[in-house]
Design a protein around this motif. Structure first.
Motif, PDB file in Angstrom:
ATOM      1  N   VAL A   1       0.860  -1.187   0.000  1.00 11.69           N
ATOM      2  CA  VAL A   1       0.000   0.000   0.000  1.00 11.69           C
ATOM      3  C   VAL A   1       0.895   1.235   0.000  1.00 11.69           C
ATOM      4  N   TYR A   2       0.660   2.131  -0.953  1.00 14.50           N
ATOM      5  CA  TYR A   2       1.453   3.356  -1.078  1.00 14.50           C
ATOM      6  C   TYR A   2       0.531   4.549  -0.859  1.00 14.50           C
ATOM      7  N   LEU A   3       0.979   5.502  -0.046  1.00 14.04           N
ATOM      8  CA  LEU A   3       0.171   6.679   0.258  1.00 14.04           C
ATOM      9  C   LEU A   3       0.376   7.752  -0.801  1.00 14.04           C
ATOM     10  N   GLY A   4      -0.702   8.046  -1.508  1.00 11.20           N
ATOM     11  CA  GLY A   4      -0.708   9.150  -2.450  1.00 11.20           C
ATOM     12  C   GLY A   4      -1.355  10.361  -1.809  1.00 11.20           C
ATOM     13  N   SER A   5      -1.958  11.195  -2.626  1.00 11.19           N
ATOM     14  CA  SER A   5      -2.631  12.405  -2.166  1.00 11.19           C
ATOM     15  C   SER A   5      -3.463  12.927  -3.318  1.00 11.19           C
ATOM     16  N   GLY A   6      -4.546  13.625  -2.980  1.00 12.24           N
ATOM     17  CA  GLY A   6      -5.307  14.288  -4.028  1.00 12.24           C
ATOM     18  C   GLY A   6      -4.462  15.273  -4.802  1.00 12.24           C
ATOM     19  N   MET A   7      -3.402  15.774  -4.154  1.00 11.20           N
ATOM     20  CA  MET A   7      -2.504  16.713  -4.820  1.00 11.20           C
ATOM     21  C   MET A   7      -1.715  16.058  -5.954  1.00 11.20           C
ATOM     22  N   HIS A   8      -1.714  14.736  -6.021  1.00 13.45           N
ATOM     23  CA  HIS A   8      -0.945  14.075  -7.081  1.00 13.45           C
ATOM     24  C   HIS A   8      -1.456  14.452  -8.463  1.00 13.45           C
ATOM     25  N   ARG A   9      -2.719  14.862  -8.544  1.00 13.69           N
ATOM     26  CA  ARG A   9      -3.286  15.222  -9.851  1.00 13.69           C
ATOM     27  C   ARG A   9      -2.653  16.484 -10.413  1.00 13.69           C
TER      28      ARG A   9
ATOM     29  N   VAL B   1       2.487   6.245  -9.353  1.00 13.60           N
ATOM     30  CA  VAL B   1       3.166   5.573 -10.469  1.00 13.60           C
ATOM     31  C   VAL B   1       3.864   4.313  -9.966  1.00 13.60           C
ATOM     32  N   LEU B   2       4.561   4.422  -8.838  1.00 14.36           N
ATOM     33  CA  LEU B   2       5.286   3.279  -8.278  1.00 14.36           C
ATOM     34  C   LEU B   2       4.331   2.152  -7.914  1.00 14.36           C
ATOM     35  N   ALA B   3       3.227   2.483  -7.263  1.00 13.76           N
ATOM     36  CA  ALA B   3       2.255   1.462  -6.876  1.00 13.76           C
ATOM     37  C   ALA B   3       1.734   0.691  -8.082  1.00 13.76           C
ATOM     38  N   LEU B   4       1.420   1.409  -9.139  1.00 11.59           N
ATOM     39  CA  LEU B   4       0.868   0.761 -10.325  1.00 11.59           C
ATOM     40  C   LEU B   4       1.944   0.020 -11.119  1.00 11.59           C
ATOM     41  N   ALA B   5       3.166   0.541 -11.076  1.00 12.56           N
ATOM     42  CA  ALA B   5       4.281  -0.160 -11.725  1.00 12.56           C
ATOM     43  C   ALA B   5       4.548  -1.498 -11.040  1.00 12.56           C
ATOM     44  N   VAL B   6       4.534  -1.505  -9.720  1.00  9.50           N
ATOM     45  CA  VAL B   6       4.764  -2.742  -8.975  1.00  9.50           C
ATOM     46  C   VAL B   6       3.628  -3.732  -9.222  1.00  9.50           C
ATOM     47  N   ALA B   7       2.397  -3.222  -9.285  1.00 10.31           N
ATOM     48  CA  ALA B   7       1.262  -4.106  -9.572  1.00 10.31           C
ATOM     49  C   ALA B   7       1.434  -4.792 -10.923  1.00 10.31           C
ATOM     50  N   ARG B   8       1.962  -4.075 -11.896  1.00 12.03           N
ATOM     51  CA  ARG B   8       2.170  -4.644 -13.236  1.00 12.03           C
ATOM     52  C   ARG B   8       3.359  -5.590 -13.244  1.00 12.03           C
ATOM     53  N   ARG B   9       4.445  -5.204 -12.582  1.00  9.34           N
ATOM     54  CA  ARG B   9       5.675  -6.015 -12.582  1.00  9.34           C
ATOM     55  C   ARG B   9       5.518  -7.292 -11.735  1.00  9.34           C
ATOM     56  N   TRP B  10       4.782  -7.187 -10.639  1.00 10.85           N
ATOM     57  CA  TRP B  10       4.612  -8.314  -9.709  1.00 10.85           C
ATOM     58  C   TRP B  10       3.132  -8.701  -9.643  1.00 10.85           C
ATOM     59  N   PRO B  11       2.622  -9.419 -10.614  1.00 12.61           N
ATOM     60  CA  PRO B  11       1.186  -9.724 -10.643  1.00 12.61           C
ATOM     61  C   PRO B  11       0.699 -10.561  -9.465  1.00 12.61           C
ATOM     62  N   GLN B  12       1.614 -11.238  -8.786  1.00 20.02           N
ATOM     63  CA  GLN B  12       1.209 -12.048  -7.636  1.00 20.02           C
ATOM     64  C   GLN B  12       1.059 -11.218  -6.365  1.00 20.02           C
ATOM     65  N   VAL B  13       1.462  -9.943  -6.408  1.00 24.24           N
ATOM     66  CA  VAL B  13       1.353  -9.047  -5.259  1.00 24.24           C
ATOM     67  C   VAL B  13       0.245  -8.031  -5.528  1.00 24.24           C
ATOM     68  N   ARG B  14      -0.600  -7.801  -4.540  1.00 24.31           N
ATOM     69  CA  ARG B  14      -1.651  -6.788  -4.682  1.00 24.31           C
ATOM     70  C   ARG B  14      -1.082  -5.438  -4.232  1.00 24.31           C
ATOM     71  N   SER B  15      -0.862  -4.582  -5.196  1.00 24.36           N
ATOM     72  CA  SER B  15      -0.230  -3.286  -4.945  1.00 24.36           C
ATOM     73  C   SER B  15      -1.196  -2.172  -5.323  1.00 24.36           C
ATOM     74  N   ASN B  16      -1.499  -1.308  -4.364  1.00 19.36           N
ATOM     75  CA  ASN B  16      -2.476  -0.247  -4.581  1.00 19.36           C
ATOM     76  C   ASN B  16      -1.997   1.057  -3.942  1.00 19.36           C
ATOM     77  N   ALA B  17      -2.588   2.165  -4.397  1.00 22.52           N
ATOM     78  CA  ALA B  17      -2.286   3.487  -3.853  1.00 22.52           C
ATOM     79  C   ALA B  17      -3.534   4.070  -3.217  1.00 22.52           C
TER      80      ALA B  17
END
Length: 256
Positions: free
Chosen positions: A123-131, A162-178
């Motif tokens: 789990v990666y902490l983002g922010s509404g400011m990321h937009r 970006v990192l959370a979604l990159a890890v989700a794509r690279r490691w499909p066996q791990v549930r990675s979300n932001a």
């Protein structure tokens, strides 16, 4: 029950998420920047299983945090909560010569992801400011641009997504979300922040405990999926970020 490591958890949202997990019977390891903050964390949540200590603005200390965590055994989930804010009036530089906002908010999360024994959930902490973040990675250290603390923070939060979604794509066996926790009244958010502080920790605790099922590669606010900045799903941006982080740390993200 799950074993969960929460970075930046001596106070604020990290501590709240850890407390929610402990209340549910999960085994929690806290993280503090230094020994004084470790004492604060132990007093705040005495039921925590352990506290790992290290300043995540330092690459050496971040590696040591990973080693401490691995020494305690494999975690089911890691919440990458640690961050610095957007009120800095000038570009603070770390001992490694990096912009502090980028080093703490992004690079430490990458390095811990690469070095901590792979969990089932991230789990990666983002922010509404990321937009409002800029996906241009050509000057991550603000060496050419005129310093803007708010923009640096927004950029870092975009890169966390970006990192959370990159890890989700690279490691499909791990549930990675932001997660966007909302603008809540923490030390970083300020006392005038309008959102519910306790609610700000619910989503990351829920994800870490496995309540979201097989959900991965998502950006959530209050347990509801939202559309992130378009760059977060751009494989070119994802690969460039991973490559730059690997270059700066000397550590490649392990293969699936």
């Amino acid at each position: 029950m799950a074993r969960v490591l929460v970075t930046g958890s001596s106070d604020g949202l990290g501590l709240l998420a850890a407390r929610l997990l402990a209340e549910q019977g999960h085994r929690v390891t806290l993280h503090a920047r230094n020994d004084r903050r470790r004492d604060d964390a132990e007093r705040a949540l005495p039921e925590a299983e352990a506290v790992v200590v290290g300043d995540l603005s330092s690459l050496a200390e971040t590696r040591d945090v990973a080693a401490q965590a691995n020494g305690l055994g494999r975690y089911d989930a890691v919440i990458h909560n640690a961050a610095v804010g957007y009120q800095e009036q000038r570009r603070a530089q770390t001992e490694d010569g990096l912009a502090q906002v980028f080093a703490v908010n992004v690079l430490s999360a990458y390095l811990l992801t690469a070095l901590v024994q792979r969990p089932d959930r991230l789990v990666y902490l983002g922010s509404g400011m990321h937009r409002g973040g800029d996906p241009d990675l050509s000057d991550l250290q603000w060496e050419r641009k005129r310093w803007n603390g708010s923009q640096a923070y927004a950029d870092s939060k975009l890169l966390d997504v970006v990192l959370a979604l990159a890890v989700a794509r690279r490691w499909p066996q791990v549930r990675s979300n932001a997660v966007d926790p909302g603008w809540v009244p923490t030390r970083m958010g300020g006392r005038g922040a309008p959102d519910d502080l306790r609610l700000g920790a619910v989503t990351q605790a829920w994800l870490a405990a496995g309540g979201s099922g097989e959900l991965t590669g998502a950006y959530l606010h209050h347990q509801r999926r939202q559309q992130p900045h378009p760059a977060a799903s751009d494989e070119r941006v994802q690969e460039e970020l991973l490559a730059r982080c690997a270059q700066l740390t000397g550590v490649e993200l392990p293969a699936p």
